[in-house]
Design a protein around this motif. Sequence first.
Motif, short mmCIF file in Angstrom:
data_model
loop_
_atom_site.label_atom_id
_atom_site.label_comp_id
_atom_site.label_asym_id
_atom_site.label_seq_id
_atom_site.Cartn_x
_atom_site.Cartn_y
_atom_site.Cartn_z
N ASN A 25 -43.18 -60.87 15.71
CA ASN A 25 -42.85 -59.69 14.88
C ASN A 25 -44.12 -59.27 14.14
OD1 ASN A 25 -43.11 -61.32 12.50
ND2 ASN A 25 -40.99 -62.01 12.74
N GLY B 94 -45.13 -59.82 11.26
CA GLY B 94 -45.72 -60.90 10.47
C GLY B 94 -46.48 -61.89 11.34
N HIS C 64 -41.65 -62.50 7.95
CA HIS C 64 -40.97 -61.38 8.59
C HIS C 64 -39.87 -61.90 9.51
CE1 HIS C 64 -44.20 -58.13 7.93
NE2 HIS C 64 -44.46 -59.14 7.14
N THR D 290 -38.99 -57.10 11.89
CA THR D 290 -39.96 -56.03 11.61
C THR D 290 -40.72 -55.70 12.88
OG1 THR D 290 -41.79 -57.52 11.07
CG2 THR D 290 -40.35 -56.89 9.24
N MET E 214 -36.92 -59.44 6.07
CA MET E 214 -38.03 -60.28 5.59
C MET E 214 -37.49 -61.28 4.59
SD MET E 214 -40.91 -57.44 4.68
CE MET E 214 -39.65 -56.39 4.04
#
Length: 424
Positions: free
Chosen positions: A34, A36, A369, A372, A386
């Motif tokens: 993702n 993150g 995350h 996302t 998140m």
Amino acid sequence: MNVLVLGSGGREHALSYKIKESKKCNNLFIAPGNAGTGRLGTNVHNLAIDDSKAVGAFVKSNSIDMVVVGPEGPLVAGIHDELKSDNELSDLIVVGPRQAAAELEGSKDFAKKFMMRHHIPTALYQTFTKDTLDSGQAFLETLDAPYVLKADGLAAGKGVLIIEDLAEAKQELKNMLVDAKFGDASSRVVIEEFLAGIEFSIFALTDGQGGYVLLPEAKDYKRIGEGDTGLNTGGMGAISPVPFFGDSLREKTIKEIIEPTIQGLVKDDLPYQGFVFFGLINTEKGPKVIEYNVRLGDPETEVVIPRLETDLIDLFIAMGNGTLDQIEIKFNPKTAVTVMAVSGGYPGAYEKGKVITGLRDFENTMVFHAGTASGAEITTAGGRVMAFTSFGGSKEEALEKSYAALNEVCYEGINYRKDIGFDL
Ligand code: AMP
Ligand code: GLY
């Protein structure tokens, strides 16, 4: 070490962050990952994690030494066996059990039989199929309300029904068995005695040879609404340590549940290198197992893994070598909390693609995350968006930090619980 993490949630982001901290980590890939995880390593968007052949090919072409399987799906489908059936991958370390052992999560009936065989405390139960619907309904009559009906197979966390009314429970049993309410997953149904008590989770990493290390315990908050009300979600927050998990409960849990489980895997020849998730309930008669999962929990990972001070790659190497019994594992003793920000409408219908603003590297809070996506901007891409994890000398102090960070982050419809840890 080159490491491939499979999955795309907060759990996989937290694992990736800890793996990346290790000096032994060379290249880190996350599939599909993702927004993150993309900041820690290379996201491999187009690798389907349930396609074990494709994963094997990726492992070979990128000289991967270690595959960490986040979710249960690929494990229950046998990805570990499939990868290791390739002679070229005989040295590959796979974190996650083989298919035969993953049945502990893949089949509730299998898990119950395992617990019975090894005298591990759990709710009384019986299993039924559509041919035994009548005896299932008769069994319900012998129990007290509420009635607990569980689809045997994987049902995306939705396969457990807890019903107050006997007639309704009988009807739901029929819906599950005869009308395939949860598809194939409910072709068998486990009916259980209802257990009253407070739930918590324990995670162990085992090397399949009787060696294991215990990770810190955690408690998660499953309901969407404050005061633990409303619909079930994937998890709205978590806390670790759990204050009521004191020395005597810990000792009892290890002696009656953890050790017999780890030893039971060896006795039954169930090849298990990976995390064991013990979903537990502390009843009047002591701790009992509600369920096993063959992976880490989400969002529990977002509090448990940040507390880990031992090198995670070292733990996985020891797991692969069968030497976990020689490892001393260390944790941050502070309280870690995580608060999950979710999409408006979740766990019902919700919209994706909302622009997330205000994200930055917070001094006192880690943002893991979950749903996302990154493009020109970071946008929401799932129900759980998140997780905001902070440490504190007390849960209040930790929560204050997470809520302060949450106050700076915004997207249309943002929702989160303001009472994580309220019951402790
Ligand atoms: P499971 O998917 O087995 O974890 O079940 C989902 C949730 O249902 C658990 O987290 C518990 O809150 C609840 N549950 C499952 N089995 C029981 C039981 N025998 N008694 C009380 N609650 C249960
Ligand atoms: N938080 C519960 C789970 O991961 O199943």
